[in-house]
Write a protein that holds these residues in place. Structure first.
Motif, PDB file in Angstrom:
ATOM      1  N   ASP A   1       0.846  -1.179   0.000  1.00  0.00           N
ATOM      2  CA  ASP A   1       0.000   0.000   0.000  1.00  0.00           C
ATOM      3  C   ASP A   1       0.891   1.242   0.000  1.00  0.00           C
ATOM      4  O   ASP A   1       2.082   1.170   0.333  1.00  0.00           O
ATOM      5  N   ALA A   2       0.330   2.367  -0.378  1.00  0.00           N
ATOM      6  CA  ALA A   2       1.066   3.629  -0.385  1.00  0.00           C
ATOM      7  C   ALA A   2       1.684   3.877   0.985  1.00  0.00           C
ATOM      8  O   ALA A   2       1.046   3.642   2.017  1.00  0.00           O
ATOM      9  N   GLY A   3       2.932   4.335   0.978  1.00  0.00           N
ATOM     10  CA  GLY A   3       3.612   4.669   2.220  1.00  0.00           C
ATOM     11  C   GLY A   3       4.386   3.533   2.862  1.00  0.00           C
ATOM     12  O   GLY A   3       5.156   3.757   3.786  1.00  0.00           O
ATOM     13  N   HIS A   4       4.203   2.308   2.379  1.00  0.00           N
ATOM     14  CA  HIS A   4       4.934   1.176   2.966  1.00  0.00           C
ATOM     15  C   HIS A   4       6.267   0.921   2.277  1.00  0.00           C
ATOM     16  O   HIS A   4       7.164   0.331   2.877  1.00  0.00           O
ATOM     17  N   TYR A   5       6.384   1.315   1.020  1.00  0.00           N
ATOM     18  CA  TYR A   5       7.633   1.118   0.272  1.00  0.00           C
ATOM     19  C   TYR A   5       7.981   2.405  -0.472  1.00  0.00           C
ATOM     20  O   TYR A   5       9.061   2.924  -0.366  1.00  0.00           O
ATOM     21  N   PHE A   6       7.020   2.894  -1.255  1.00  0.00           N
ATOM     22  CA  PHE A   6       7.111   4.179  -1.935  1.00  0.00           C
ATOM     23  C   PHE A   6       5.942   5.032  -1.453  1.00  0.00           C
ATOM     24  O   PHE A   6       5.067   4.553  -0.730  1.00  0.00           O
ATOM     25  N   GLU A   7       5.904   6.281  -1.942  1.00  0.00           N
ATOM     26  CA  GLU A   7       4.785   7.157  -1.588  1.00  0.00           C
ATOM     27  C   GLU A   7       3.485   6.687  -2.234  1.00  0.00           C
ATOM     28  O   GLU A   7       2.399   7.006  -1.772  1.00  0.00           O
ATOM     29  N   LYS A   8       3.591   5.913  -3.309  1.00  0.00           N
ATOM     30  CA  LYS A   8       2.422   5.329  -3.977  1.00  0.00           C
ATOM     31  C   LYS A   8       2.415   3.823  -3.691  1.00  0.00           C
ATOM     32  O   LYS A   8       3.410   3.266  -3.242  1.00  0.00           O
ATOM     33  N   ALA A   9       1.301   3.171  -3.977  1.00  0.00           N
ATOM     34  CA  ALA A   9       1.273   1.710  -3.901  1.00  0.00           C
ATOM     35  C   ALA A   9       2.360   1.170  -4.834  1.00  0.00           C
ATOM     36  O   ALA A   9       2.757   1.843  -5.792  1.00  0.00           O
ATOM     37  N   SER A  10       2.848  -0.020  -4.564  1.00  0.00           N
ATOM     38  CA  SER A  10       3.946  -0.523  -5.377  1.00  0.00           C
ATOM     39  C   SER A  10       3.887  -2.032  -5.569  1.00  0.00           C
ATOM     40  O   SER A  10       3.238  -2.753  -4.817  1.00  0.00           O
ATOM     41  N   ILE A  11       4.601  -2.453  -6.609  1.00  0.00           N
ATOM     42  CA  ILE A  11       4.764  -3.865  -6.953  1.00  0.00           C
ATOM     43  C   ILE A  11       6.258  -4.139  -6.952  1.00  0.00           C
ATOM     44  O   ILE A  11       7.037  -3.380  -7.535  1.00  0.00           O
ATOM     45  N   GLY A  12       6.658  -5.227  -6.313  1.00  0.00           N
ATOM     46  CA  GLY A  12       8.074  -5.570  -6.289  1.00  0.00           C
ATOM     47  C   GLY A  12       8.298  -7.064  -6.353  1.00  0.00           C
ATOM     48  O   GLY A  12       7.353  -7.856  -6.303  1.00  0.00           O
ATOM     49  N   ARG A  13       9.573  -7.436  -6.457  1.00  0.00           N
ATOM     50  CA  ARG A  13       9.992  -8.836  -6.543  1.00  0.00           C
ATOM     51  C   ARG A  13       9.207  -9.579  -7.622  1.00  0.00           C
ATOM     52  O   ARG A  13       8.752 -10.702  -7.436  1.00  0.00           O
ATOM     53  N   VAL A  14       9.068  -8.927  -8.771  1.00  0.00           N
ATOM     54  CA  VAL A  14       8.327  -9.507  -9.893  1.00  0.00           C
ATOM     55  C   VAL A  14       9.167 -10.640 -10.483  1.00  0.00           C
ATOM     56  O   VAL A  14      10.276 -10.413 -10.952  1.00  0.00           O
ATOM     57  N   VAL A  15       8.623 -11.844 -10.450  1.00  0.00           N
ATOM     58  CA  VAL A  15       9.424 -12.992 -10.878  1.00  0.00           C
ATOM     59  C   VAL A  15       8.544 -14.082 -11.492  1.00  0.00           C
ATOM     60  O   VAL A  15       7.453 -14.365 -11.005  1.00  0.00           O
ATOM     61  N   VAL A  16       9.055 -14.627 -12.599  1.00  0.00           N
ATOM     62  CA  VAL A  16       8.442 -15.795 -13.244  1.00  0.00           C
ATOM     63  C   VAL A  16       9.559 -16.804 -13.442  1.00  0.00           C
ATOM     64  O   VAL A  16      10.661 -16.460 -13.887  1.00  0.00           O
ATOM     65  N   SER A  17       9.294 -18.041 -13.117  1.00  0.00           N
ATOM     66  CA  SER A  17      10.270 -19.115 -13.290  1.00  0.00           C
ATOM     67  C   SER A  17      10.800 -19.130 -14.722  1.00  0.00           C
ATOM     68  O   SER A  17      10.035 -18.969 -15.682  1.00  0.00           O
ATOM     69  N   GLN A  18      12.089 -19.309 -14.870  1.00  0.00           N
ATOM     70  CA  GLN A  18      12.735 -19.245 -16.188  1.00  0.00           C
ATOM     71  C   GLN A  18      12.059 -20.162 -17.205  1.00  0.00           C
ATOM     72  O   GLN A  18      11.844 -19.778 -18.347  1.00  0.00           O
ATOM     73  N   ASN A  19      11.694 -21.357 -16.809  1.00  0.00           N
ATOM     74  CA  ASN A  19      11.072 -22.321 -17.728  1.00  0.00           C
ATOM     75  C   ASN A  19       9.647 -21.953 -18.129  1.00  0.00           C
ATOM     76  O   ASN A  19       9.098 -22.544 -19.057  1.00  0.00           O
ATOM     77  N   GLU A  20       9.036 -20.997 -17.426  1.00  0.00           N
ATOM     78  CA  GLU A  20       7.634 -20.653 -17.665  1.00  0.00           C
ATOM     79  C   GLU A  20       7.451 -19.327 -18.396  1.00  0.00           C
ATOM     80  O   GLU A  20       6.336 -18.953 -18.748  1.00  0.00           O
ATOM     81  N   ARG A  21       8.524 -18.582 -18.649  1.00  0.00           N
ATOM     82  CA  ARG A  21       8.402 -17.244 -19.246  1.00  0.00           C
ATOM     83  C   ARG A  21       7.854 -17.275 -20.664  1.00  0.00           C
ATOM     84  O   ARG A  21       7.177 -16.345 -21.086  1.00  0.00           O
ATOM     85  N   LYS A  22       8.124 -18.325 -21.400  1.00  0.00           N
ATOM     86  CA  LYS A  22       7.702 -18.408 -22.801  1.00  0.00           C
ATOM     87  C   LYS A  22       6.183 -18.404 -22.963  1.00  0.00           C
ATOM     88  O   LYS A  22       5.675 -18.189 -24.051  1.00  0.00           O
ATOM     89  N   PHE A  23       5.447 -18.609 -21.873  1.00  0.00           N
ATOM     90  CA  PHE A  23       3.986 -18.657 -21.931  1.00  0.00           C
ATOM     91  C   PHE A  23       3.330 -17.291 -21.705  1.00  0.00           C
ATOM     92  O   PHE A  23       2.115 -17.189 -21.715  1.00  0.00           O
ATOM     93  N   GLY A  24       4.138 -16.253 -21.469  1.00  0.00           N
ATOM     94  CA  GLY A  24       3.579 -14.909 -21.264  1.00  0.00           C
ATOM     95  C   GLY A  24       3.007 -14.693 -19.878  1.00  0.00           C
ATOM     96  O   GLY A  24       2.216 -13.767 -19.666  1.00  0.00           O
TER      97      GLY A  24
END
Length: 148
Positions: A66-89
């Protein structure tokens, strides 16, 4: 096969889920990207966790704030997709789910992220715009991006 997504608070994660999440983050951010950094940063406890499952395995993940917990706005972090699964979008599905979770749980459309520079176009397809100059975070080029 499509992913199934769940959004959970830290205390709702099973030890098995937490282990799978941390294993995925380490596999990509530490091993694949060859970046030694402190992934376990005491911020997981205040985040909501967006988890993408395929056959009961965790293959995609973000943490949202939520806003204020990481940045002044809400945020998304640690964005990760398993290497073998990226080809599926699945990265696109993951970001859509994360944006929807922010809108639902935090009642805002205003989001700020710290994106790896090479993913700029990926995030632009989801309505993010670069702000400021490129900077290094843990030795990797990043840019700030916002979505209003």
């Amino acid at each position: 096969m499509e992913l199934t997504f769940k959004v959970k608070r830290f205390n709702e994660l099973s030890t098995s889920e937490l282990y799978k999440i941390l294993r995925l983050r380490a596999a990509v951010f530490v091993v694949e990207q060859d970046c030694v950094y402190q992934d376990i940063d005491n911020k997981d406890q205040s985040a909501l966790h967006v988890i993408g499952y395929k056959d009961r395995e965790v293959v995609a993940y973000t943490r949202i704030f939520d806003a204020g917990h990481y940045f002044e706005k809400a945020s998304i972090g640690r964005v990760v997709v398993s290497q073998n699964e990226r080809k599926f979008g699945y990265g696109h599905d993951l970001i859509k789910e994360s944006i929807a979770a922010i809108e639902k749980h935090f009642n805002t459309k205003s989001i700020k992220i710290s994106a790896q520079t090479y993913l700029k176009r990926f995030y632009e397809t989801h309505g993010f715009t670069q702000i400021g100059e490129e900077y290094l975070e843990d030795g990797i080029p990043h840019i700030g991006m916002i979505r209003e």
